[in-house]
Design a protein around this motif. Sequence first.
Motif, PDB file in Angstrom:
ATOM      1  N   ARG A 328       0.822  -1.209   0.000  1.00 62.92           N
ATOM      2  CA  ARG A 328       0.000   0.000   0.000  1.00 62.92           C
ATOM      3  C   ARG A 328       0.860   1.263   0.000  1.00 62.92           C
ATOM      4  O   ARG A 328       0.650   2.173  -0.799  1.00 62.92           O
ATOM      5  CB  ARG A 328      -0.954  -0.006   1.186  1.00 62.92           C
ATOM      6  N   TRP A 329       1.868   1.313   0.906  1.00 61.20           N
ATOM      7  CA  TRP A 329       2.656   2.550   0.938  1.00 61.20           C
ATOM      8  C   TRP A 329       3.653   2.616  -0.224  1.00 61.20           C
ATOM      9  O   TRP A 329       3.889   3.697  -0.791  1.00 61.20           O
ATOM     10  CB  TRP A 329       3.368   2.723   2.288  1.00 61.20           C
ATOM     11  N   VAL A 330       4.220   1.465  -0.620  1.00 60.46           N
ATOM     12  CA  VAL A 330       5.196   1.460  -1.715  1.00 60.46           C
ATOM     13  C   VAL A 330       4.533   1.881  -3.032  1.00 60.46           C
ATOM     14  O   VAL A 330       5.075   2.701  -3.779  1.00 60.46           O
ATOM     15  CB  VAL A 330       5.861   0.075  -1.850  1.00 60.46           C
ATOM     16  N   GLU A 331       3.369   1.329  -3.316  1.00 59.00           N
ATOM     17  CA  GLU A 331       2.694   1.669  -4.563  1.00 59.00           C
ATOM     18  C   GLU A 331       2.290   3.136  -4.588  1.00 59.00           C
ATOM     19  O   GLU A 331       2.356   3.802  -5.635  1.00 59.00           O
ATOM     20  CB  GLU A 331       1.495   0.754  -4.768  1.00 59.00           C
ATOM     21  N   GLY A 332       1.894   3.680  -3.421  1.00 62.82           N
ATOM     22  CA  GLY A 332       1.558   5.096  -3.357  1.00 62.82           C
ATOM     23  C   GLY A 332       2.777   5.983  -3.509  1.00 62.82           C
ATOM     24  O   GLY A 332       2.760   6.970  -4.268  1.00 62.82           O
ATOM     25  N   ALA A 333       3.873   5.634  -2.837  1.00 65.49           N
ATOM     26  CA  ALA A 333       5.081   6.468  -2.885  1.00 65.49           C
ATOM     27  C   ALA A 333       5.748   6.406  -4.248  1.00 65.49           C
ATOM     28  O   ALA A 333       6.375   7.380  -4.686  1.00 65.49           O
ATOM     29  CB  ALA A 333       6.055   6.010  -1.799  1.00 65.49           C
ATOM     30  N   ARG A 334       5.627   5.277  -4.927  1.00 65.95           N
ATOM     31  CA  ARG A 334       6.263   5.126  -6.232  1.00 65.95           C
ATOM     32  C   ARG A 334       5.682   6.096  -7.268  1.00 65.95           C
ATOM     33  O   ARG A 334       6.342   6.443  -8.245  1.00 65.95           O
ATOM     34  CB  ARG A 334       6.106   3.684  -6.716  1.00 65.95           C
ATOM     35  N   GLU A 335       4.470   6.540  -7.041  1.00 62.44           N
ATOM     36  CA  GLU A 335       3.840   7.473  -7.966  1.00 62.44           C
ATOM     37  C   GLU A 335       4.327   8.903  -7.785  1.00 62.44           C
ATOM     38  O   GLU A 335       4.006   9.781  -8.587  1.00 62.44           O
ATOM     39  CB  GLU A 335       2.317   7.424  -7.779  1.00 62.44           C
ATOM     40  N   ASN A 402      -0.872  -1.529  12.462  1.00 64.87           N
ATOM     41  CA  ASN A 402      -1.073  -0.345  11.620  1.00 64.87           C
ATOM     42  C   ASN A 402      -2.340  -0.486  10.780  1.00 64.87           C
ATOM     43  O   ASN A 402      -2.776  -1.595  10.465  1.00 64.87           O
ATOM     44  CB  ASN A 402       0.131  -0.107  10.714  1.00 64.87           C
ATOM     45  N   THR A 403      -2.918   0.654  10.426  1.00 70.33           N
ATOM     46  CA  THR A 403      -4.154   0.673   9.653  1.00 70.33           C
ATOM     47  C   THR A 403      -3.901   1.215   8.249  1.00 70.33           C
ATOM     48  O   THR A 403      -2.867   1.855   7.996  1.00 70.33           O
ATOM     49  CB  THR A 403      -5.206   1.555  10.341  1.00 70.33           C
ATOM     50  N   ALA A 404      -4.859   1.012   7.356  1.00 69.00           N
ATOM     51  CA  ALA A 404      -4.756   1.547   6.006  1.00 69.00           C
ATOM     52  C   ALA A 404      -4.671   3.068   6.043  1.00 69.00           C
ATOM     53  O   ALA A 404      -3.922   3.677   5.263  1.00 69.00           O
ATOM     54  CB  ALA A 404      -5.958   1.095   5.181  1.00 69.00           C
ATOM     55  N   GLU A 405      -5.413   3.689   6.949  1.00 74.47           N
ATOM     56  CA  GLU A 405      -5.387   5.152   7.059  1.00 74.47           C
ATOM     57  C   GLU A 405      -4.005   5.635   7.439  1.00 74.47           C
ATOM     58  O   GLU A 405      -3.521   6.657   6.913  1.00 74.47           O
ATOM     59  CB  GLU A 405      -6.422   5.605   8.098  1.00 74.47           C
ATOM     60  N   GLU A 406      -3.310   4.921   8.326  1.00 74.11           N
ATOM     61  CA  GLU A 406      -1.963   5.325   8.730  1.00 74.11           C
ATOM     62  C   GLU A 406      -0.987   5.185   7.560  1.00 74.11           C
ATOM     63  O   GLU A 406      -0.099   6.029   7.379  1.00 74.11           O
ATOM     64  CB  GLU A 406      -1.510   4.483   9.925  1.00 74.11           C
ATOM     65  N   LEU A 407      -1.142   4.147   6.779  1.00 77.80           N
ATOM     66  CA  LEU A 407      -0.275   3.968   5.610  1.00 77.80           C
ATOM     67  C   LEU A 407      -0.503   5.076   4.590  1.00 77.80           C
ATOM     68  O   LEU A 407       0.443   5.578   3.979  1.00 77.80           O
ATOM     69  CB  LEU A 407      -0.526   2.600   4.992  1.00 77.80           C
ATOM     70  N   ARG A 409      -1.485   8.082   5.318  1.00 80.25           N
ATOM     71  CA  ARG A 409      -0.887   9.283   5.905  1.00 80.25           C
ATOM     72  C   ARG A 409       0.612   9.330   5.620  1.00 80.25           C
ATOM     73  O   ARG A 409       1.183  10.398   5.398  1.00 80.25           O
ATOM     74  CB  ARG A 409      -1.122   9.332   7.416  1.00 80.25           C
ATOM     75  N   LEU A 410       1.248   8.173   5.630  1.00 76.77           N
ATOM     76  CA  LEU A 410       2.674   8.117   5.301  1.00 76.77           C
ATOM     77  C   LEU A 410       2.917   8.574   3.869  1.00 76.77           C
ATOM     78  O   LEU A 410       3.821   9.380   3.601  1.00 76.77           O
ATOM     79  CB  LEU A 410       3.198   6.696   5.502  1.00 76.77           C
ATOM     80  N   VAL A 411       2.124   8.079   2.947  1.00 80.00           N
ATOM     81  CA  VAL A 411       2.277   8.474   1.541  1.00 80.00           C
ATOM     82  C   VAL A 411       2.037   9.967   1.383  1.00 80.00           C
ATOM     83  O   VAL A 411       2.780  10.663   0.663  1.00 80.00           O
ATOM     84  CB  VAL A 411       1.314   7.666   0.646  1.00 80.00           C
ATOM     85  N   THR A 412       1.055  10.490   2.083  1.00 75.24           N
ATOM     86  CA  THR A 412       0.788  11.930   2.038  1.00 75.24           C
ATOM     87  C   THR A 412       1.983  12.721   2.546  1.00 75.24           C
ATOM     88  O   THR A 412       2.365  13.755   1.968  1.00 75.24           O
ATOM     89  CB  THR A 412      -0.466  12.256   2.877  1.00 75.24           C
ATOM     90  N   ALA A 413       2.615  12.243   3.623  1.00 75.18           N
ATOM     91  CA  ALA A 413       3.782  12.930   4.176  1.00 75.18           C
ATOM     92  C   ALA A 413       4.967  12.880   3.217  1.00 75.18           C
ATOM     93  O   ALA A 413       5.693  13.866   3.057  1.00 75.18           O
ATOM     94  CB  ALA A 413       4.160  12.300   5.513  1.00 75.18           C
ATOM     95  N   ILE A 414       5.176  11.738   2.572  1.00 77.43           N
ATOM     96  CA  ILE A 414       6.258  11.633   1.587  1.00 77.43           C
ATOM     97  C   ILE A 414       6.021  12.622   0.453  1.00 77.43           C
ATOM     98  O   ILE A 414       6.944  13.321   0.010  1.00 77.43           O
ATOM     99  CB  ILE A 414       6.358  10.186   1.048  1.00 77.43           C
TER     100      ILE A 414
END
Length: 422
Positions: A328-335, A402-407, A409-414
């Motif tokens: 979830r976080w890797v696919e979001g951050a990769r974009e 950890n929850t999907a919402e927390e993941l 939030r990580l992508v949003t912060a990146i």
Amino acid sequence: MISRRTILGSIGSMALGGSFGGCAAAAQALDGSDDFVSRYDVDRSITNFDAAYYGAMTRGVMAAYRANGDWVNRNNALFLRSALPGPTRDERLQRSVEAVAGLIGAEVGEVALCGGGTEALYGLIVNYRPLEPGDAIIMADIDYDEMQHAMAYLEASRGATLVRIVIPEPSTAANILAAYEKALSDTPRARLLLLTHISNRNGLILPVREIAAMAKARGVDVILDSAQAVGQIPVDVDALGVDFMGFSLHKWVAAPLGTGGIYIRQGRQQDIAPWLGNHIHPDTDIRARMPTGTVDFAARLTIPDAIAEYREIGPDRKLQRLLAHRNRWVEGAREIRGVEIVQPEEPGRYAAIGAFRLPGQKSWEDAQRVQRVFIDKHRILVVAKRGLASGPVVRVTPALFNTAEELDRLVTAIHAERGMFG
């Protein structure tokens, strides 16, 4: 007695060297997340992505730990001196040893409890007997800092030649095997090879079975650091083909802090000298290879409870949950333009642990700055890590809680900090 070939629930159905399931299976693992989240009582004022350091105990394991602490305190020296009626102190602890042996597919006499992976691996590395002056020892950039220190100690104290190798990126199985093949071929006096099962830096899973076979064919012993592997992925010492292994239980098995184990295959114990001449136990007893001071006995008595809950959750289900978090976080951050995902992409080469670099992030100071900004500004804990030949990274290690919402939030912060370095 639990034998090496005891079937450990569903863990036996998972391939040790292959893929840990497809994206569809991983995506489904986020369903029913309340079942995972409700098991934990953790502080959520800062979103915690540092499970590789300490995998928090569940509510059930914490309750068992408190109960064991109360019992040990109430019985104090009566328990420690085996003055109570019934089982002795060591007989009570044997239940924990049996649980750990079953977890990794070992015989009971091949396992001893200890304070964690670092302690176990120091005991294996610095007390490795067969090493002669001029013999070569090999380690890689992905290996844990303290274990690299232990290997350097062998160079300084025993006259060994220390060979350092770099794991290539992209870290495919073929590239990794080629790197170890070359290192072993180029080092005819190689005697000892340190292998890290899962790197704490970027989450790379090595093809341990193949490397261990390659080393054994050349008469090279392998000491396996499975601190990040036991409880995260299937670990079976027979399938891996290793004779020496150190591992933690307070990470992915989620036992109390300060718990771990050492494994020495039957018939190899005399190749590891007793800890600083320890003769509290006979030389034939694996416990002689670990410190014998007073420890947190309540923590050690709680190990079977942690392993029982690990099995109740299900190793396959747990791993799919962790993979879903990672994806979830890797696919979001990769974009996000310019963000570098510093993690292997080949199936079977990764699990929960991952890492990234922001655009323009180069130095150790840069990585530390990212960690500080994410905590102070976004209330998210990610961890600066150095040691990879390619440069420092920022590590992300989701936990079951950890929850999907927390993941997200990580992508949003990146995304928000993508311009931090200009």
